[in-house]
Write an enzyme that holds these catalytic residues in place. Sequence first.
Site, PDB file in Angstrom:
ATOM      1  N   SER A 133    -103.714  -7.422  -7.931  1.00 15.09           N
ATOM      2  CA  SER A 133    -102.448  -7.882  -8.086  1.00 15.09           C
ATOM      3  C   SER A 133    -101.854  -8.214  -9.164  1.00 15.09           C
ATOM      4  CB  SER A 133    -102.206  -9.020  -6.945  1.00 15.09           C
ATOM      5  OG  SER A 133    -102.491  -8.844  -5.744  1.00 15.09           O
ATOM      6  N   HIS A 185    -100.139 -13.739  -9.107  1.00  4.84           N
ATOM      7  CA  HIS A 185     -99.252 -12.596  -9.143  1.00  4.84           C
ATOM      8  C   HIS A 185     -98.085 -13.276 -10.347  1.00  4.84           C
ATOM      9  CE1 HIS A 185     -99.971 -11.645  -4.824  1.00  4.84           C
ATOM     10  NE2 HIS A 185    -100.970 -11.413  -5.522  1.00  4.84           N
TER      11      HIS A 185
END
Length: 269
Positions: A133, A185
């Site tokens: 991610s 993230h």
Amino acid sequence: MGQPLFYEIVEKPASSCLIGICSAIWFYIQKKNVGYSHVGLSYETAVEGHHWRIITSAFSHISVLHLVFNMSALWSLGVVEQLGHMGLGVSYYLQYTLVLVVLSGLLVLGMYHVLIQRFKLEYFRRVTAVGYSCVVFGWMTILSVKQPSSKLDLFGFLSLPISFAPFESLIFTSIIVPQASFLGHLSGIIVGYAIAWGLIHGMNNYWAISMLGWIVLVFIYSLKRSGTYDFYFLEIESVTDPSLPSVRFLGSGRTLQMSAIPVEGVEIV
């Protein structure tokens, strides 16, 4: 009607290879029943010298939903490989993917360090992150700056304006995958903006290969040093200065002293 899959794979060789690698690792993890603690990155394991986890955590997925989301986004972001006329292209994609993997991992550790040392939030000492991610969010961010008119296609039916995709996806993944690392993230988004705005620049094939060489060296050294894997042909000992490690290749009599590699762990301020 879109073009055949084969031609898309040819036009996105790097993305296709990365999707294949992540999928193969996921299959191996499922087959061998490998858990987060074996491949994931946490502040505690980094301090213990498991620096190799910065790499393994990036390419490992435990949840199939997490894998599908990341690989779907990665396939859509492969458009970067087709934008050579804009100064992007395959080489740019590979060079800065390497940067995103390493810097986003280090930034996550830096965030954990601040939360633990400054705010005394011991919970983050053992939080373990896995998944691609960081890199996916980094490329979303870069593309949102470089080509804001693009679309991000997810799961083959969901389309998001790329200009809002990083933060939309940040919220979306937090909802559908509660275990997803918000800080992981976010670190990808931060590094992505740093690259897109030119704060991190100058990568070329020479620097990418040099960086890859150091990554491999540190990866092997940390595996050996942490006792995770015993490379029988390597012997680590201290020479001249006890604070500097050396690697001896058994049988050849050669000793390499590496002054650039940290001994005890990662200290991020």
